[in-house]
Write an enzyme that holds these catalytic residues in place. Structure first.
Site, short mmCIF file in Angstrom:
data_model
loop_
_atom_site.label_atom_id
_atom_site.label_comp_id
_atom_site.label_asym_id
_atom_site.label_seq_id
_atom_site.Cartn_x
_atom_site.Cartn_y
_atom_site.Cartn_z
N HIS B 260 42.93 39.10 56.53
CA HIS B 260 42.06 40.00 57.05
C HIS B 260 41.89 39.93 58.61
CE1 HIS B 260 39.19 37.36 55.50
NE2 HIS B 260 38.42 37.72 56.20
N ASN B 261 41.67 40.84 59.32
CA ASN B 261 41.47 40.80 60.65
C ASN B 261 42.52 40.05 61.59
OD1 ASN B 261 38.88 42.16 60.14
ND2 ASN B 261 37.65 39.88 60.01
#
Lengths: 353, 353, 353
Positions: B260-261
């Site tokens: 994520h990210n």
């Protein structure tokens, strides 16, 4: 289905003692065995646990005093895990389902063998051939022109892309992908990967004039031999102009990657999360430990054993046992490792001189 | 579909010789080529094999004496793999299927572009947008509010979660998962992970008062640039409050994890089983070798090359070639590795002094 | 759905200042915040970025001068990531869908609890039990005799094989496979794997008389505790004669492999691409870093932290922080690693003596 102790022993080629007509319908660890279970206490370490469960009958180590262990009957297992293979096969339940689901979509040109089971929402492509007795679970995708042998088991969510050929008795666990496109890209000018290999990292990398990766299409598909099993989520990519190949009797665990053009020999084991990069050739009976990786375009000789987590960057002669990153002979690796552990003290003592 | 040698050479920007009107409909290795195959013998090593097959025509290395090799026509390929890209594209077959399957479930609010193909048992969620010419295989799930560009290929079993945005010409191999929830959990008090990082392992870990992991939800989804390809079974997680991003032209192999990210630059290669932990930033044209791992919250500069199996635990400046665990400059790694191999003998000789 | 700053602060147990009745319906990074977003600027490093966005309200670090940052209201977050957990949960949208899809195939003997949502093309096997409030996405396969607790989320493409038991509030991300057959094979005579372990690689391996691998069937299934989450594409294999077990509150990331018979304790974290081989026991609150591997048949004590990429080959006492291949105590590993980096210079200086 229940089996007598006598019949189980006969199937295992093992000796049985005591009340050998007692029936069992399951196997259990000694401590949790119910009265219709066959307890498995194949080494003396499990002896004490037998008294905690309700086992009346058990498979025990050769020479065990089964009466003193409180049993009414016993089977002697000279090779415990081999007995497990026979036992668990006898006690396993058959696959559920029968016939072809009305919710499957089957191309009219596909040939479906006798006794084939096809689950709900399976998709069978044009010109596919499915051998007699094969079991296709729900949600399986079979591409155009795929050939599947007899008595295979394809579990839910398996994806078989165009032109793949499977032998007989192949088992594919859920969500296996066979025949996806290989990872094969090329740049117009030599890439940084080529440059880094040539210069061994002594030259810093710079941006190429044209960073575009051009795709090499995978026209070659995959061939899987008889009696191969492949674990959940594993992937075997299609070859470029010939098939990627997995030899008969080879067993592949979960989340393993086999790259395009790879040739895996017969009767190999590839343990979980192992990876084999493109165009590498693996001999017969090779064991690849869990998480081990093999670089592209190398050759691994027959009967090689690669330790878990090792990374092979170059050819390995037949019969070697290898460990480490990069992998070397296991004894060389252990020697280096032990020396490394002594190194901090050596540096300290040299500093004091 | 058959192509003439003349046309193939023109498409490759290469020179052709001999009976250039001969038609071929496939490519093959030299030794197994049939009479309608174009044999690929791009280096002199393949010269002998040509005589074993039935090839009448071949792609050969520049300057090869194609007549002496028994050929009726030949194409000279100055950069073999680049020629492969063009050739295999010409000889590949189009995706099967046409139109929208009656067995797909498509939300009435979804917008389906012109010429879109949707396979059996595909599910298209509310407010999803699918660009013209995109091919969606059977068993694909497309979540609510997803936007897919033109001319994409989504293979069987692909899962695209809510709000994901794909560019044009994106290829997703079977069972790819885009936009699953990120792995992001937090404890009320500082956790043992935080403590171990702070103390570098010098303090033993103990049970926290409250071991509960609280979930950070992923509201940020994923954006995938144009011309990205992602391999079978790979996963790209949704960001927390902004999108995880994969830059245009980047190619990702099988069983790769992008956390994520993460921001992956343009024209990168991420080879099989590579992993990028949460919130890490990868520059343009970076090559991540097979099984390589990159820790969370680090920055990898442009044009970095990470060797297969390496593990990056801290920032890497642009242009570096890295290897090892933890990864260091390749030449430093090789120097240490060679020294380590000499260490056991050194210890022995010092012991004798 | 919009929330007031006042309500958000109350839910987080945090202090709010300024115009606390302002409503927000999303969260954002400071620089890209719109006027109805709650900007997240939880450390001073984000202060400058606030002025670039249009945020009217933000979560800021304790003691921040929110007025000087141009905000109309602010929430103080003493532990930033913990606040993120509460915030993102409030701002998340509920799962889409309601009721049971007419395109699902549900065995008449299955028991479906109140309020259960079942998506298109889901398959629910005979005698399966699905607890109240559970959400089953499209394309999920649930095998015969599976028991699923209340309020679980099963995302698209999840495969749950026969007899698996899930607790309450279990979350399975897309394409997770629970209960596939374990990787358990045995040869008639001792195999090269057994021989290599015994001889530590000092004897070359040769071809056995009978290279056949006999399959040990998996009769034992899987039990997953309450509040477990498992990431996309991960696999947890069935046990041989008892269940493989994942303890309550444990969180497993993407592409993780948990082998047959493994016992994972409570409140553990297994990060992406970690692997646990068969029959290993992991204590409570253990953290397994990304890509870390644990060999078969070992025991990991409670509260152990394994660094990313480490490979554990033997038992680990409780509370240890481990790194390396093979994994050792983190401080021992760092000491060896630093010494190794000094070794080339040492060898050079010794050569000159």
């Amino acid at each position: 289905m229940a089996h007598s102790i006598k019949d189980i022993a006969a199937a295992l080629g093992a000796q049985a003692f005591g009340a050998v007509d007692i029936l069992v319908d399951g196997a259990s660890e000694p401590g949790t065995a119910g009265c219709s279970d066959l307890a498995l206490a194949m080494t003396p370490a499990y002896g004490d646990a037998l008294s905690q469960g309700n086992a009346r009958v058990a498979v025990v180590w050769p020479g065990a005093d089964w009466k003193a262990l409180g049993l009414e009957a016993a089977i002697y297992a000279p090779r415990a895990r081999l007995a497990m293979a026979g036992l668990t096969q006898m006690l396993d339940k058959p696959m559920s389902g029968s016939g072809v689901s009305e919710h499957a979509v089957i191309d009219p040109s596909a040939q479906i063998g006798e006794g084939v089971v096809i689950g709900a929402f399976a998709v069978i492509g044009a010109d596919a051939v499915i051998g007699a007795g094969t079991w296709v679970a729900d949600h399986v995708s079979i591409g155009v022109n795929v050939v599947i042998g007899k008595d295979c088991h394809l579990h839910a969510g398996v994806r078989i892309q165009r032109n793949v050929v499977l032998g007989t008795r192949v088992i594919l666990q859920p969500n296996v992908v066979i025949g996806a496109d290989g990872f094969s890209f090329v740049s117009v000018e030599p890439s940084n990967v080529e440059l880094a290999r040539e210069t061994l990292g002594n030259v810093p990398m710079a941006a190429p004039d044209d960073p575009t990766w051009h795709r090499i299409h995978s026209l070659g598909s995959v061939e899987i031999g008889d009696d191969v099993e492949i674990g959940a989520g594993s992937t075997v990519d299609a070859g470029t102009i010939r098939a990627t190949h997995v030899g008969k009797g080879t067993k592949i665990d979960n989340l393993v990657q086999v790259g395009h053009n790879v040739i895996v020999g017969e009767h190999c084991l590839l343990c979980a999360q192992a990876g084999v990069a493109g165009s590498t050739v693996i001999g017969d009976r090779v064991v690849v430990g869990g998480k081990a990786g093999i670089a592209d375009n190398v050759t691994i000789g027959a009967d090689v054993v690669l330790g878990g987590g090792s990374v092979v960057l170059s050819n390995v002669p037949a019969g070697r046992v290898m460990m480490g990153y990069p992998a070397t002979k296991m004894n060389t690796h252990l020697e280096s490792y032990k020396a490394l552990r002594r190194l901090p003290r050596l540096l300290n003592s040299l500093a004091k001189r």
